[in-house]
Design an enzyme around this catalytic site. Structure first.
Site, short mmCIF file in Angstrom:
data_model
loop_
_atom_site.label_atom_id
_atom_site.label_comp_id
_atom_site.label_asym_id
_atom_site.label_seq_id
_atom_site.Cartn_x
_atom_site.Cartn_y
_atom_site.Cartn_z
CG HIS A 73 56.90 -3.95 29.21
ND1 HIS A 73 57.58 -4.01 28.02
CD2 HIS A 73 56.86 -2.63 29.54
CE1 HIS A 73 57.95 -2.80 27.65
NE2 HIS A 73 57.52 -1.94 28.55
CG HIS A 131 48.47 2.66 39.29
ND1 HIS A 131 49.64 2.04 39.69
CD2 HIS A 131 47.46 1.95 39.86
CE1 HIS A 131 49.35 1.01 40.47
NE2 HIS A 131 48.04 0.93 40.59
CD GLU A 161 50.78 1.14 43.53
OE1 GLU A 161 51.51 0.48 42.75
OE2 GLU A 161 49.71 0.71 43.98
CG HIS A 193 44.42 3.43 43.00
ND1 HIS A 193 45.10 3.27 44.19
CD2 HIS A 193 44.87 2.45 42.18
CE1 HIS A 193 45.92 2.24 44.10
NE2 HIS A 193 45.79 1.72 42.89
#
Length: 250
Positions: A73, A131, A161, A193
């Site tokens: 976004h 993620h 997360e 990650h």
């Protein structure tokens, strides 16, 4: 990462021969990290400003995000700002992330099923590492797990997360009596990650969380952008955007 990005660029150029391809990186952390290595990368705003100066009139910005979360976004916001500039780019559109629609969920499910490790048995679990985000788009991860488990009940999606986390998924595996699980990144690149949070040696890495639960973790360090059938979904989104630039049929 570069091998994955090269694969994406190759597939895009095969699909749209003669169309110029430019790269932009939304992550300031990545740009600064590579700048220290002597590699200068453009942000989205910088790339669009350069193309505006060069006189481009039609630009498709194809997101390589997995879901339409905060970073996606932010990208849309940058594009919207450039649309409002006087004497800017006449036609400027953004393509969906990998998971943007219900149809995408079905396509990604099929692609992931095709990409499962060939040595894996149906008794082994597969845990995909997403993620995750506090953004409502995090719901796409649980929706994906729903679609995967309709086809194979031992396929799971956990996030770093967001929800569900690895502890929740580990409890699910334990209740099902799973003794072996494949850990696979559900991210475009198998980066920090995947290498640290998933496969690292720290006690809270996913590999070690599973080990403490008596589950043998087998790690696959391969991001989604390394599979052509996943990349082609992003390419399809780009194709949709480019069609908007075509003049209406008479």
């Amino acid at each position: 990462a570069q091998a994955a990005f090269s694969r994406i660029e190759r597939r895009v150029k095969e699909a749209f021969p003669g169309v110029p391809v430019r790269w932009a990186y939304t992550s300031a952390i990545i740009r600064k990290k590579l700048a220290r290595q002597g590699k200068q990368l453009d942000s989205t705003a910088t790339a669009l400003a350069k193309m505006m100066d060069e006189g481009f009139t039609h630009v498709a910005v194809q997101s390589l995000h997995t879901i339409g979360g905060e970073e996606y976004h932010d990208l849309v916001g940058t594009v919207r700002a450039f649309r409002m500039m006087p004497e800017g780019i006449d036609h400027l559109q953004v393509g969906y992330p990998l998971l943007g629609t219900e149809e995408d969920l079905m396509k990604v499910t099929e692609a992931l099923l095709e990409n499962l490790p060939p040595q894996r048995t149906r008794q082994d679990a597969v845990v995909l590492m997403g993620h995750g985000t506090p953004h409502p788009a995090n719901a796409f991860y649980t929706a994906l797990m729903y679609h995967l488990q309709r086809r194979d009940p031992n396929l799971y999606v956990a996030t770093v997360e967001g929800a569900p986390g690895i502890d929740e998924v580990t409890d699910m595996l334990r209740r099902r009596g799973i003794t072996t699980a494949y850990l696979i990144p559900f991210m475009s690149v198998a980066g920090d990650h995947a290498r640290n949070d998933m496969a690292g040696d720290d006690e809270d890495s996913w590999k070690n969380v599973l080990a403490r639960a008596g589950i043998d973790a087998k790690v696959v360090l391969k991001g989604t952008a390394e599979y052509d059938n996943i990349v082609d979904i992003w390419v399809d989104h780009l194709r949709t955007v480019l069609r908007r630039f075509e003049p209406p049929a008479n």
